[in-house]
Structure formats: C-alpha cells, structure tokens
Design a protein around this motif. Structure first.
Motif, PDB file in Angstrom:
ATOM      1  N   ASP A  81       0.847  -1.190   0.000  1.00  0.00           N
ATOM      2  CA  ASP A  81       0.000   0.000   0.000  1.00  0.00           C
ATOM      3  C   ASP A  81       0.882   1.240   0.000  1.00  0.00           C
ATOM      4  O   ASP A  81       1.785   1.365   0.828  1.00  0.00           O
ATOM      5  CB  ASP A  81      -0.881  -0.047   1.254  1.00  0.00           C
ATOM      6  N   ASN A  82       0.605   2.155  -0.900  1.00  0.00           N
ATOM      7  CA  ASN A  82       1.378   3.393  -0.971  1.00  0.00           C
ATOM      8  C   ASN A  82       1.233   4.257   0.271  1.00  0.00           C
ATOM      9  O   ASN A  82       2.060   5.122   0.526  1.00  0.00           O
ATOM     10  CB  ASN A  82       0.954   4.218  -2.188  1.00  0.00           C
ATOM     11  N   GLU A  83       0.182   4.048   1.043  1.00  0.00           N
ATOM     12  CA  GLU A  83       0.015   4.809   2.278  1.00  0.00           C
ATOM     13  C   GLU A  83       0.951   4.296   3.374  1.00  0.00           C
ATOM     14  O   GLU A  83       1.203   4.994   4.341  1.00  0.00           O
ATOM     15  CB  GLU A  83      -1.435   4.754   2.753  1.00  0.00           C
ATOM     16  N   ILE A  84       1.430   3.064   3.229  1.00  0.00           N
ATOM     17  CA  ILE A  84       2.349   2.497   4.213  1.00  0.00           C
ATOM     18  C   ILE A  84       3.792   2.808   3.829  1.00  0.00           C
ATOM     19  O   ILE A  84       4.566   3.321   4.626  1.00  0.00           O
ATOM     20  CB  ILE A  84       2.146   0.970   4.350  1.00  0.00           C
ATOM     21  N   LEU A  85       4.159   2.470   2.594  1.00  0.00           N
ATOM     22  CA  LEU A  85       5.521   2.690   2.105  1.00  0.00           C
ATOM     23  C   LEU A  85       5.498   3.229   0.685  1.00  0.00           C
ATOM     24  O   LEU A  85       4.524   3.034  -0.045  1.00  0.00           O
ATOM     25  CB  LEU A  85       6.298   1.370   2.085  1.00  0.00           C
ATOM     26  N   ARG A  86       6.587   3.835   0.295  1.00  0.00           N
ATOM     27  CA  ARG A  86       6.738   4.247  -1.101  1.00  0.00           C
ATOM     28  C   ARG A  86       6.862   2.999  -1.977  1.00  0.00           C
ATOM     29  O   ARG A  86       7.356   1.959  -1.514  1.00  0.00           O
ATOM     30  CB  ARG A  86       7.990   5.105  -1.271  1.00  0.00           C
ATOM     31  N   PRO A  87       6.475   3.079  -3.235  1.00  0.00           N
ATOM     32  CA  PRO A  87       6.574   1.913  -4.125  1.00  0.00           C
ATOM     33  C   PRO A  87       7.974   1.340  -4.268  1.00  0.00           C
ATOM     34  O   PRO A  87       8.140   0.143  -4.471  1.00  0.00           O
ATOM     35  CB  PRO A  87       6.078   2.448  -5.477  1.00  0.00           C
ATOM     36  N   ASP A  88       9.002   2.155  -4.114  1.00  0.00           N
ATOM     37  CA  ASP A  88      10.372   1.663  -4.264  1.00  0.00           C
ATOM     38  C   ASP A  88      10.865   0.909  -3.029  1.00  0.00           C
ATOM     39  O   ASP A  88      11.999   0.432  -2.998  1.00  0.00           O
ATOM     40  CB  ASP A  88      11.324   2.807  -4.610  1.00  0.00           C
ATOM     41  N   CYS A  89      10.023   0.772  -2.029  1.00  0.00           N
ATOM     42  CA  CYS A  89      10.410   0.067  -0.795  1.00  0.00           C
ATOM     43  C   CYS A  89       9.862  -1.351  -0.734  1.00  0.00           C
ATOM     44  O   CYS A  89      10.009  -2.026   0.279  1.00  0.00           O
ATOM     45  CB  CYS A  89       9.932   0.843   0.424  1.00  0.00           C
ATOM     46  N   TYR A  90       9.229  -1.806  -1.806  1.00  0.00           N
ATOM     47  CA  TYR A  90       8.672  -3.157  -1.832  1.00  0.00           C
ATOM     48  C   TYR A  90       9.554  -4.076  -2.672  1.00  0.00           C
ATOM     49  O   TYR A  90      10.023  -3.704  -3.743  1.00  0.00           O
ATOM     50  CB  TYR A  90       7.251  -3.140  -2.408  1.00  0.00           C
ATOM     51  N   PHE A  91       9.744  -5.284  -2.160  1.00  0.00           N
ATOM     52  CA  PHE A  91      10.580  -6.280  -2.810  1.00  0.00           C
ATOM     53  C   PHE A  91       9.818  -7.599  -2.870  1.00  0.00           C
ATOM     54  O   PHE A  91       8.902  -7.826  -2.091  1.00  0.00           O
ATOM     55  CB  PHE A  91      11.879  -6.487  -2.028  1.00  0.00           C
ATOM     56  N   TYR A 113       0.841   7.212  -7.011  1.00  0.00           N
ATOM     57  CA  TYR A 113      -0.618   7.209  -7.098  1.00  0.00           C
ATOM     58  C   TYR A 113      -1.163   5.875  -7.634  1.00  0.00           C
ATOM     59  O   TYR A 113      -2.356   5.643  -7.611  1.00  0.00           O
ATOM     60  CB  TYR A 113      -1.128   8.380  -7.953  1.00  0.00           C
ATOM     61  N   HIS A 114      -0.291   4.978  -8.078  1.00  0.00           N
ATOM     62  CA  HIS A 114      -0.739   3.669  -8.563  1.00  0.00           C
ATOM     63  C   HIS A 114      -1.165   2.777  -7.396  1.00  0.00           C
ATOM     64  O   HIS A 114      -0.633   2.882  -6.300  1.00  0.00           O
ATOM     65  CB  HIS A 114       0.384   2.949  -9.320  1.00  0.00           C
ATOM     66  N   ASN A 115      -2.087   1.896  -7.682  1.00  0.00           N
ATOM     67  CA  ASN A 115      -2.484   0.893  -6.692  1.00  0.00           C
ATOM     68  C   ASN A 115      -1.535  -0.287  -6.885  1.00  0.00           C
ATOM     69  O   ASN A 115      -1.783  -1.165  -7.717  1.00  0.00           O
ATOM     70  CB  ASN A 115      -3.942   0.492  -6.908  1.00  0.00           C
ATOM     71  N   ILE A 116      -0.455  -0.317  -6.122  1.00  0.00           N
ATOM     72  CA  ILE A 116       0.549  -1.347  -6.359  1.00  0.00           C
ATOM     73  C   ILE A 116       0.109  -2.725  -5.881  1.00  0.00           C
ATOM     74  O   ILE A 116       0.589  -3.729  -6.373  1.00  0.00           O
ATOM     75  CB  ILE A 116       1.934  -0.958  -5.796  1.00  0.00           C
ATOM     76  N   GLU A 117      -0.826  -2.795  -4.946  1.00  0.00           N
ATOM     77  CA  GLU A 117      -1.371  -4.107  -4.576  1.00  0.00           C
ATOM     78  C   GLU A 117      -2.116  -4.694  -5.777  1.00  0.00           C
ATOM     79  O   GLU A 117      -1.943  -5.870  -6.111  1.00  0.00           O
ATOM     80  CB  GLU A 117      -2.314  -4.026  -3.383  1.00  0.00           C
ATOM     81  N   LYS A 118      -2.921  -3.881  -6.433  1.00  0.00           N
ATOM     82  CA  LYS A 118      -3.661  -4.347  -7.612  1.00  0.00           C
ATOM     83  C   LYS A 118      -2.688  -4.750  -8.723  1.00  0.00           C
ATOM     84  O   LYS A 118      -2.877  -5.760  -9.397  1.00  0.00           O
ATOM     85  CB  LYS A 118      -4.608  -3.259  -8.104  1.00  0.00           C
ATOM     86  N   TYR A 120       0.311  -5.876  -8.278  1.00  0.00           N
ATOM     87  CA  TYR A 120       0.909  -7.149  -7.855  1.00  0.00           C
ATOM     88  C   TYR A 120      -0.046  -8.310  -8.123  1.00  0.00           C
ATOM     89  O   TYR A 120       0.349  -9.349  -8.639  1.00  0.00           O
ATOM     90  CB  TYR A 120       1.278  -7.086  -6.374  1.00  0.00           C
ATOM     91  N   ARG A 121      -1.313  -8.131  -7.775  1.00  0.00           N
ATOM     92  CA  ARG A 121      -2.304  -9.198  -7.954  1.00  0.00           C
ATOM     93  C   ARG A 121      -2.535  -9.529  -9.433  1.00  0.00           C
ATOM     94  O   ARG A 121      -2.879 -10.651  -9.761  1.00  0.00           O
ATOM     95  CB  ARG A 121      -3.623  -8.824  -7.294  1.00  0.00           C
ATOM     96  N   THR A 122      -2.373  -8.543 -10.294  1.00  0.00           N
ATOM     97  CA  THR A 122      -2.551  -8.789 -11.729  1.00  0.00           C
ATOM     98  C   THR A 122      -1.241  -9.182 -12.402  1.00  0.00           C
ATOM     99  O   THR A 122      -1.130  -9.157 -13.620  1.00  0.00           O
ATOM    100  CB  THR A 122      -3.158  -7.568 -12.431  1.00  0.00           C
ATOM    101  N   GLU A 123      -0.263  -9.522 -11.585  1.00  0.00           N
ATOM    102  CA  GLU A 123       1.025 -10.065 -12.027  1.00  0.00           C
ATOM    103  C   GLU A 123       1.829  -9.145 -12.921  1.00  0.00           C
ATOM    104  O   GLU A 123       2.495  -9.574 -13.854  1.00  0.00           O
ATOM    105  CB  GLU A 123       0.816 -11.432 -12.686  1.00  0.00           C
ATOM    106  N   VAL A 124       1.782  -7.840 -12.603  1.00  0.00           N
ATOM    107  CA  VAL A 124       2.627  -6.882 -13.296  1.00  0.00           C
ATOM    108  C   VAL A 124       4.090  -7.133 -12.925  1.00  0.00           C
ATOM    109  O   VAL A 124       4.995  -6.917 -13.719  1.00  0.00           O
ATOM    110  CB  VAL A 124       2.205  -5.430 -12.945  1.00  0.00           C
ATOM    111  N   PHE A 125       4.298  -7.625 -11.698  1.00  0.00           N
ATOM    112  CA  PHE A 125       5.650  -7.898 -11.204  1.00  0.00           C
ATOM    113  C   PHE A 125       5.920  -9.387 -11.325  1.00  0.00           C
ATOM    114  O   PHE A 125       5.656 -10.151 -10.398  1.00  0.00           O
ATOM    115  CB  PHE A 125       5.787  -7.448  -9.754  1.00  0.00           C
ATOM    116  N   GLU A 126       6.426  -9.813 -12.449  1.00  0.00           N
ATOM    117  CA  GLU A 126       6.709 -11.236 -12.663  1.00  0.00           C
ATOM    118  C   GLU A 126       8.185 -11.502 -12.379  1.00  0.00           C
ATOM    119  O   GLU A 126       9.054 -10.831 -12.913  1.00  0.00           O
ATOM    120  CB  GLU A 126       6.363 -11.638 -14.082  1.00  0.00           C
ATOM    121  N   TYR A 127       8.419 -12.501 -11.543  1.00  0.00           N
ATOM    122  CA  TYR A 127       9.789 -12.805 -11.163  1.00  0.00           C
ATOM    123  C   TYR A 127       9.890 -14.294 -10.861  1.00  0.00           C
ATOM    124  O   TYR A 127       9.313 -14.788  -9.916  1.00  0.00           O
ATOM    125  CB  TYR A 127      10.167 -11.978  -9.931  1.00  0.00           C
ATOM    126  N   GLU A 128      10.613 -14.992 -11.686  1.00  0.00           N
ATOM    127  CA  GLU A 128      10.774 -16.440 -11.495  1.00  0.00           C
ATOM    128  C   GLU A 128      12.197 -16.808 -11.177  1.00  0.00           C
ATOM    129  O   GLU A 128      13.115 -16.162 -11.452  1.00  0.00           O
ATOM    130  CB  GLU A 128      10.315 -17.177 -12.742  1.00  0.00           C
TER     131      GLU A 128
END
Length: 128
Positions: A81-91, A113-118, A120-128
């Motif tokens: 959530d962007n209200e908790i941390l900045r987007p660059d703080c998520y790994f 302003y992006h909903n980074i949880e959404k 993540y859930r829609t698999e924008v961040f793919e990492y294998e």
C-alpha cells in the motif's frame, strides 16, 4: 493475573488465545524495548493479525523516530500500500531465494498514485 468481578483471579496466559498472547507481547515489546532499536526485522508480521491491525502496527513502527530501518516479510498483499511505504520500498522473493525490488521486475513505471497491490495481484511484477 486477571481478576474478574466475582473476585476470581486467573493467570492471563492460561486463558488467552494465541493471538491475544502475541498481541500482548507485541504491545509490551513496543512500549518497553523498541526505544533502543535502530534496525528491526519482523518475519510474517501479518501471520496472526487482521490486515488493518497489521497496517496499524506498521504505521506505529514507521512513526517511531528511534527506528532507522524496518524490514519485514509478509504474505499479505493488503500490506502492499502506498500509504504504508513508497513503491520503491517493496521487494519480492522468488522461489529460488533471490530478491528484487518491484521496479526491477516490471517494464511499467511505478508511481505513488498507482495501486501497487492491484498491480501485484494482476502479475505486473513477474519474477521467477
């Protein structure tokens, strides 16, 4: 000890649920020991708590001026959530034990302003 209106006393830890015990320990720990902590790591903070309580705990920790760095792990996407941390703080940690920042595993620009949880859930961040 807890004393009921009837006057009966009971050992708190014998009647409390496991989540209540953990919450009590966390409260005690935050009030007493956190004053001397500069780096804090919490593994699976959300394992015992409702997401809104987990979010409140994080906000409380992040507002503490004594703590300079906090690292935590979680399976709860609600804490992305962007209200908790900045987007660059998520790994994200992949199944091979490699860790990468969200921005490293997407070609999309990540804004506050992006909903980074959404995302993540829609698999924008793919990492294998």
């Amino acid at each position: 000890m807890i004393e009921f209106k009837s006057g009966k006393q009971v050992d708190f830890y014998k009647i409390a649920s496991s989540r209540t015990k953990i919450l009590t320990l966390l409260f005690f720990w935050m009030e007493i020991f956190i004053k001397n902590v500069s780096f804090l790591f919490i593994d699976e903070l959300d394992a015992y708590f409702h997401y809104s309580l987990s979010k409140f705990i994080l906000e409380t920790l992040f507002s503490n001026d004594n703590i300079k760095q906090v690292a935590l792990s979680s399976h709860a996407t609600s804490l992305i959530d962007n209200e908790i941390l900045r987007p660059d703080c998520y790994f994200v940690l992949n199944n091979k034990g490699k860790i990468k920042q969200f921005s490293e595993i997407t070609d999309k620009k990540i804004e506050e302003y992006h909903n980074i949880e959404k995302m993540y859930r829609t698999e924008v961040f793919e990492y294998e």
